[in-house]
Structures are given as C-alpha cells and as structure tokens.
Write a protein that holds these residues in place. Structure first.
Motif, mmCIF file in Angstrom:
data_model
loop_
_atom_site.group_PDB
_atom_site.id
_atom_site.type_symbol
_atom_site.label_atom_id
_atom_site.label_comp_id
_atom_site.label_asym_id
_atom_site.label_seq_id
_atom_site.Cartn_x
_atom_site.Cartn_y
_atom_site.Cartn_z
ATOM 1 N N LYS A 1 -42.858 -11.451 8.787
ATOM 2 C CA LYS A 1 -42.138 -11.934 7.541
ATOM 3 C C LYS A 1 -40.806 -11.884 7.645
ATOM 4 C CE LYS A 1 -45.813 -9.956 4.309
ATOM 5 N NZ LYS A 1 -46.071 -9.042 3.600
ATOM 6 N N ARG A 2 -40.397 -11.424 8.857
ATOM 7 C CA ARG A 2 -38.820 -11.734 9.023
ATOM 8 C C ARG A 2 -38.610 -12.928 9.467
ATOM 9 N NH1 ARG A 2 -35.841 -8.840 14.312
ATOM 10 N NH2 ARG A 2 -34.179 -10.116 14.384
ATOM 11 N N PHE A 3 -39.578 -13.767 10.152
ATOM 12 C CA PHE A 3 -39.316 -15.168 10.555
ATOM 13 C C PHE A 3 -40.136 -16.267 9.658
ATOM 14 C CE2 PHE A 3 -38.928 -12.399 14.310
ATOM 15 C CZ PHE A 3 -37.676 -12.530 14.845
ATOM 16 N N PHE A 4 -41.199 -15.964 8.935
ATOM 17 C CA PHE A 4 -41.880 -16.655 8.198
ATOM 18 C C PHE A 4 -42.261 -16.308 6.799
ATOM 19 C CE2 PHE A 4 -43.117 -17.250 12.503
ATOM 20 C CZ PHE A 4 -42.860 -18.531 12.644
ATOM 21 N N ASN A 5 -41.790 -16.680 5.714
ATOM 22 C CA ASN A 5 -41.978 -16.399 4.451
ATOM 23 C C ASN A 5 -43.066 -17.391 3.799
ATOM 24 O OD1 ASN A 5 -41.972 -15.656 1.967
ATOM 25 N ND2 ASN A 5 -39.769 -15.476 1.350
ATOM 26 N N ILE A 6 -44.186 -16.898 3.530
ATOM 27 C CA ILE A 6 -45.061 -18.226 2.752
ATOM 28 C C ILE A 6 -45.226 -17.710 1.206
ATOM 29 C CG2 ILE A 6 -47.666 -18.450 2.751
ATOM 30 C CD1 ILE A 6 -47.438 -17.393 5.707
ATOM 31 N N SER A 7 -44.953 -18.745 0.730
ATOM 32 C CA SER A 7 -44.926 -18.653 -0.849
ATOM 33 C C SER A 7 -45.794 -19.932 -1.439
ATOM 34 C CB SER A 7 -43.239 -18.622 -1.197
ATOM 35 O OG SER A 7 -42.862 -19.927 -0.905
ATOM 36 N N VAL B 1 -39.149 -20.950 7.647
ATOM 37 C CA VAL B 1 -39.089 -20.378 8.962
ATOM 38 C C VAL B 1 -37.660 -20.324 9.106
ATOM 39 C CG1 VAL B 1 -39.350 -21.305 11.418
ATOM 40 C CG2 VAL B 1 -40.694 -22.136 9.526
ATOM 41 N N THR B 2 -37.453 -18.959 9.692
ATOM 42 C CA THR B 2 -36.043 -18.445 9.875
ATOM 43 C C THR B 2 -35.931 -17.838 11.316
ATOM 44 O OG1 THR B 2 -36.007 -17.652 7.361
ATOM 45 C CG2 THR B 2 -34.217 -16.904 8.932
ATOM 46 N N GLN C 1 -44.313 -31.283 10.564
ATOM 47 C CA GLN C 1 -43.229 -31.586 10.082
ATOM 48 C C GLN C 1 -41.896 -31.221 10.778
ATOM 49 O OE1 GLN C 1 -43.046 -30.257 5.776
ATOM 50 N NE2 GLN C 1 -45.058 -29.834 5.791
ATOM 51 N N THR C 2 -40.847 -31.929 10.744
ATOM 52 C CA THR C 2 -39.696 -31.551 11.599
ATOM 53 C C THR C 2 -38.601 -30.918 10.514
ATOM 54 O OG1 THR C 2 -40.155 -33.475 12.977
ATOM 55 C CG2 THR C 2 -37.816 -32.473 12.841
ATOM 56 N N LEU C 3 -38.500 -29.587 10.900
ATOM 57 C CA LEU C 3 -37.257 -28.899 10.250
ATOM 58 C C LEU C 3 -36.259 -29.111 10.986
ATOM 59 C CD1 LEU C 3 -39.568 -25.542 9.425
ATOM 60 C CD2 LEU C 3 -39.144 -27.395 8.082
ATOM 61 N N VAL C 4 -34.919 -29.304 10.182
ATOM 62 C CA VAL C 4 -33.630 -29.616 11.038
ATOM 63 C C VAL C 4 -32.483 -28.547 10.303
ATOM 64 C CG1 VAL C 4 -31.983 -31.510 11.448
ATOM 65 C CG2 VAL C 4 -34.300 -32.096 11.122
ATOM 66 N N TRP C 5 -31.960 -28.179 11.361
ATOM 67 C CA TRP C 5 -30.561 -27.529 11.112
ATOM 68 C C TRP C 5 -29.370 -28.469 11.991
ATOM 69 C CZ3 TRP C 5 -35.080 -25.377 12.495
ATOM 70 C CH2 TRP C 5 -35.717 -24.220 11.549
ATOM 71 N N LYS C 6 -28.596 -28.779 11.052
ATOM 72 C CA LYS C 6 -27.523 -29.552 11.498
ATOM 73 C C LYS C 6 -26.041 -29.572 10.440
ATOM 74 C CE LYS C 6 -28.804 -34.192 10.125
ATOM 75 N NZ LYS C 6 -28.733 -35.593 10.884
ATOM 76 N N GLU D 1 -21.873 -16.733 26.479
ATOM 77 C CA GLU D 1 -22.860 -15.668 26.968
ATOM 78 C C GLU D 1 -22.682 -14.578 25.912
ATOM 79 O OE1 GLU D 1 -25.692 -14.077 29.218
ATOM 80 O OE2 GLU D 1 -25.055 -16.026 29.414
ATOM 81 N N GLY D 2 -23.809 -13.945 25.519
ATOM 82 C CA GLY D 2 -23.867 -12.877 24.613
ATOM 83 C C GLY D 2 -23.984 -13.183 23.147
ATOM 84 N N GLU D 3 -23.764 -14.495 22.747
ATOM 85 C CA GLU D 3 -23.648 -14.552 21.464
ATOM 86 C C GLU D 3 -25.055 -14.566 20.815
ATOM 87 O OE1 GLU D 3 -21.332 -15.355 19.237
ATOM 88 O OE2 GLU D 3 -19.544 -15.739 20.589
ATOM 89 N N ASP D 4 -25.251 -14.632 19.505
ATOM 90 C CA ASP D 4 -26.540 -14.299 18.827
ATOM 91 C C ASP D 4 -26.450 -14.531 17.417
ATOM 92 O OD1 ASP D 4 -25.769 -11.924 18.046
ATOM 93 O OD2 ASP D 4 -27.256 -10.820 19.264
ATOM 94 N N GLY D 5 -27.506 -14.777 16.655
ATOM 95 C CA GLY D 5 -27.770 -15.000 15.196
ATOM 96 C C GLY D 5 -28.840 -15.054 14.783
ATOM 97 N N VAL D 6 -28.831 -15.248 13.396
ATOM 98 C CA VAL D 6 -29.938 -15.587 12.459
ATOM 99 C C VAL D 6 -29.664 -17.234 12.171
ATOM 100 C CG1 VAL D 6 -31.474 -15.291 10.733
ATOM 101 C CG2 VAL D 6 -30.433 -13.402 11.997
ATOM 102 N N MET D 7 -30.637 -18.066 11.752
ATOM 103 C CA MET D 7 -30.517 -19.239 11.650
ATOM 104 C C MET D 7 -30.877 -19.208 10.064
ATOM 105 S SD MET D 7 -31.878 -21.390 14.936
ATOM 106 C CE MET D 7 -32.150 -22.783 13.940
ATOM 107 N N THR D 8 -30.397 -20.183 9.203
ATOM 108 C CA THR D 8 -30.991 -20.225 7.746
ATOM 109 C C THR D 8 -32.476 -20.415 7.718
ATOM 110 O OG1 THR D 8 -29.963 -22.555 7.485
ATOM 111 C CG2 THR D 8 -28.586 -20.469 6.883
#
Length: 161
Positions: free
Chosen positions: A83-89, A60-61, A156-161, A35-42
C-alpha cells in the motif's frame, strides 16, 4: 526593515549583465543523480479496466535511490509495503473481473524509462520490482521517468517530468 533596504540597495548596484546572468529555473522534475541521494516520487494514477465491468484507479508511488553508480527506481518492498507503493481506489463492478496485476499491483509494471539531464531515454523491462540504470558519467539528474503500467497488451504510461 533594514534587511529589505540592504537587499534592495544591493540589487540596485548590479549592472544589467549581472542581473541577466541569474541561473535558469530548475526543471519541474529532477531526481539528483549524486551517490547516496534518494526519495519518493509523487503518485501518478492509472485507470484500470478488467472483465465483468471491473474498474479501478491505481496510484503508483515509486521510490528512487542512487547507489553504486546506479539509479534504482523501486515499486515494491514486500507484502507489508504494497500500500506504500500502490493505492487502489474507486473499485467498481464485479470483483471476480479484477486483473491479477491489480490483486498483486507490483506485477503490473511492464517497462521503465528514464532520461538523464534531458537526454535520450534509457529503458528497462523489469523482471523484479526495481529498474536499475547505470548513471552516465557527469550526469546531474534524472529529468523524466516513465512507467508502463497495466494490461500487458495495452499498458498505460505514467510520466514524471
């Protein structure tokens, strides 16, 4: 120098069974489920294809937070935050062929899956810009996140593991 000697002499005094009992290395990807943990994924990047030769990369972040016994994965917080969550390039081709979900990238999230402690995936097809997963009793961490992003017919499937 003295600290080095103390550490080395302390290890030398350990038996083989004490040395073997060292904890396993942490998972490469782990979001604490407390409980209370938070953060930003790569950032993870999807390659987008539209009409009229349009192509781009979308990074996607997402952010995450545990609140009220629920793991929240969020990818939007208002227009000023896009733009914090999505960077289009690397946009190429005719801009008229840009898919609407690239113009409004938060609309490109089709499904989200998480695994708590390496278990079976829990899945959500979001209707808002967040996916919520009740944290199972005793869960220590989310060890994998998958986000299906892009074309509704072939995301497309984006995977964080």
């Amino acid at each position: 120098m003295l600290a080095s000697v103390l550490v080395l002499s302390g290890l030398a005094g350990c038996s083989k069974s004490e040395q073997a009992a060292a904890p396993a290395a942490p998972a490469a990807f782990s979001l604490p489920a407390a409980e209370g943990e938070d953060g930003v994924m790569t950032a993870q990047t999807a390659t987008v294809q539209g009409e009229k030769g349009y192509a781009a990369k979308v990074a996607v972040t997402p952010i995450w937070r545990v609140q009220g016994g629920v793991m929240n994965i969020t990818w939007y917080a208002g227009l000023s935050q896009t733009k914090r969550f999505f960077n289009i390039s690397e946009e190429t081709g005719d801009p008229k062929g840009k898919p609407t979900w690239v113009t409004n990238p938060e609309q490109g999230v089709r499904a989200v899956r998480v695994k708590f402690d390496g278990g079976a995936p829990a899945a959500v097809k979001p209707t808002t810009t967040r996916a919520q997963f009740p944290t199972p009793a005793g869960a220590k961490a989310v060890t994998e996140v998958e986000i299906d992003y892009g074309d509704p017919k072939a995301p497309q499937t984006l995977v964080w593991k």
